[in-house]
Scaffold this active site. Structure first.
Site, short mmCIF file in Angstrom:
data_model
loop_
_atom_site.label_atom_id
_atom_site.label_comp_id
_atom_site.label_asym_id
_atom_site.label_seq_id
_atom_site.Cartn_x
_atom_site.Cartn_y
_atom_site.Cartn_z
CG HIS A 28 -0.24 2.01 -3.65
ND1 HIS A 28 1.09 2.50 -3.69
CD2 HIS A 28 -0.37 1.94 -2.47
CE1 HIS A 28 1.48 2.52 -2.30
NE2 HIS A 28 0.53 2.21 -1.46
CD GLN A 52 -1.30 3.09 9.12
OE1 GLN A 52 -2.51 3.07 8.90
NE2 GLN A 52 -0.57 2.02 8.56
N GLY A 138 -3.43 -5.25 -0.27
CA GLY A 138 -2.41 -6.13 -0.80
C GLY A 138 -1.60 -7.36 -0.11
CD GLN A 139 -1.13 -12.55 0.62
OE1 GLN A 139 -2.37 -12.35 0.92
NE2 GLN A 139 -0.65 -13.43 1.68
CG ASP A 141 1.11 -4.33 3.84
OD1 ASP A 141 2.08 -4.10 4.56
OD2 ASP A 141 1.26 -3.88 2.69
CB SER A 176 7.87 -0.99 0.01
OG SER A 176 7.98 -0.40 1.25
CB SER A 177 5.79 3.78 -0.19
OG SER A 177 4.62 3.54 -0.44
P1 PAJ Z 1 -0.29 1.58 1.88
O1 PAJ Z 1 1.27 1.18 2.59
O2 PAJ Z 1 -0.33 2.81 1.15
O3 PAJ Z 1 -0.69 0.49 1.08
C1 PAJ Z 1 -1.97 0.43 0.46
C2 PAJ Z 1 -2.22 -0.83 -0.24
O4 PAJ Z 1 -1.24 -1.40 -1.12
C3 PAJ Z 1 -2.24 -2.00 0.94
O5 PAJ Z 1 -3.44 -2.80 1.05
C4 PAJ Z 1 -0.66 -2.69 0.45
O6 PAJ Z 1 -0.61 -4.09 0.89
C5 PAJ Z 1 -0.82 -2.63 -0.97
N1 PAJ Z 1 0.53 -2.80 -1.65
C6 PAJ Z 1 1.68 -1.88 -1.33
N2 PAJ Z 1 2.77 -2.44 -1.98
C7 PAJ Z 1 2.37 -3.70 -2.76
C8 PAJ Z 1 2.93 -4.41 -3.61
N3 PAJ Z 1 4.12 -4.63 -3.74
N4 PAJ Z 1 2.13 -5.51 -4.06
C9 PAJ Z 1 0.81 -5.52 -3.67
N5 PAJ Z 1 0.10 -4.93 -2.82
C10 PAJ Z 1 0.88 -3.60 -2.30
O7 PAJ Z 1 -1.30 -0.61 3.65
C11 PAJ Z 1 -1.72 0.80 3.97
O8 PAJ Z 1 -1.07 1.81 3.15
C12 PAJ Z 1 -2.34 1.25 5.15
O9 PAJ Z 1 -2.06 0.49 6.48
C13 PAJ Z 1 -3.85 1.16 5.13
C14 PAJ Z 1 -4.52 0.00 4.81
C15 PAJ Z 1 -4.15 2.15 4.13
C16 PAJ Z 1 -4.57 1.96 6.35
O10 PAJ Z 1 -3.86 3.25 6.72
#
Ligand code: PAJ
Length: 271
Positions: A28, A52, A138-139, A141, A176-177
């Site tokens: 993030h 979601q 983020g790429q 996803d 990843s969270s």
């Molecule tokens: P979330 O899982 O919190 O992720 C927020 C953003 O951080 C997303 O665009 C995700 O692709 C990016 N991100 C997470 N881990 C990453 C990593 N290791 N490298 C690069 N980018 C990373 O994705 C969501 O939330 C939700 O679906 C949201 C778009 C907020 C809609 O609710």
């Protein structure tokens, strides 16, 4: 939030939005830094979007370290944080959704029915409130990026979409969270995802172009780790997410798998 954003963007200042569901990690933060570098005003949102998550998914237990997240955002120089309640984002009786047809049923959308409808709906609401000139995703996803780009195109939304590279641990695991759910043994097993992608990439670089051959090798690599189970491994067009018969530059190789009950995803783009 709308009034604050309008006032901060006054005079043509470039306003960027980084949407998140919180539990912020380096992945993030990389988005926030890209936004800080490109924009005059940086806004972020934290909203654990219920629509979601599937009925069997981790909505209730999803980590919500709000105070820590707020501090991280402050430290990254974010100007405004939008952290609405569920009632605010989904007024009583809400029956309107955004569905990006076709794309929403591919990759993660196939194993998580309704997931991308929830994502597209909430992201369009966030865009309406914040009215950013540019939004950062983020790429990691990759399917989400494709869905959002299609939505922006189809609904004529005046928002530029920037996709930021995947941030990985030093051994390659994509941040990843959901990694916090893993035991140390599972953390090791989770590397099977990245290894399977590397195998596909290696074979592609060696000249293999048939998607079936590439996928078979990736699946074989994945199955060397018995602790994980495969959801999908596909070679697709990065915009339409349709399976390709032959891999080519720009093709997306996406993998998803379960480590215990934790679902993880990863991808690479072939060069
Ligand atoms: P979330 O899982 O919190 O992720 C927020 C953003 O951080 C997303 O665009 C995700 O692709 C990016 N991100 C997470 N881990 C990453 C990593 N290791 N490298 C690069 N980018 C990373 O994705 C969501 O939330 C939700 O679906 C949201 C778009 C907020 C809609 O609710």
């Amino acid at each position: 939030m709308r009034a604050e954003c309008a006032s901060l963007a006054y005079g043509g200042r470039r306003l960027g939005l980084v949407p998140t569901i919180g539990a912020l990690r380096e992945g993030h933060l990389s988005l926030l830094r890209a936004a800080r570098a490109e924009c005059d005003v940086v806004t972020a949102s934290i909203f654990v979007n219920p629509t979601q998550f599937g009925p069997e998914e981790d909505l209730a237990k999803y980590p919500r370290p709000f105070a820590r997240d707020s501090e991280l955002l402050r430290a990254e120089g974010v100007d405004l944080l939008f952290a609405p309640s569920v009632d605010e984002m989904y007024p009583a009786g809400a029956v309107t959704y955004v569905n990006v047809e076709g794309l929403s049923e591919r990759l993660c959308g196939r194993s998580r029915p309704g997931h991308f409808r929830g994502v597209a709906t909430v992201v369009s609401k966030l865009f309406h409130v914040v009215q950013p000139e540019v939004a950062f995703f983020g790429q990691k996803d990759a399917a989400q990026v494709a869905v959002i780009r299609a939505m922006v195109r189809d609904l004529l939304l005046p928002v530029e979409i920037v996709a930021c590279p995947i941030v990985r641990e030093s051994d390659g695991l994509a941040l990843s969270s959901r990694n916090v759910y893993l035991s140390s043994e599972q953390r090791r097993q989770a590397l099977a995802l990245f290894r399977s992608l590397l195998r596909v990439q290696e074979l592609y670089e060696g000249g293999e172009r048939h998607a079936t051959g590439l996928i078979a090798a990736g699946v074989e690599e994945f199955s060397r780790e018995p602790g994980v189970s495969l959801d999908f491994l596909e070679v697709v067009n990065p915009d339409r997410l349709e399976p390709l018969e032959f891999a080519k530059p720009g093709a997306l190789v996406a993998v998803a798998g379960f480590v215990g009950s934790t679902r993880l995803i990863d991808n690479v783009v072939l060069s």
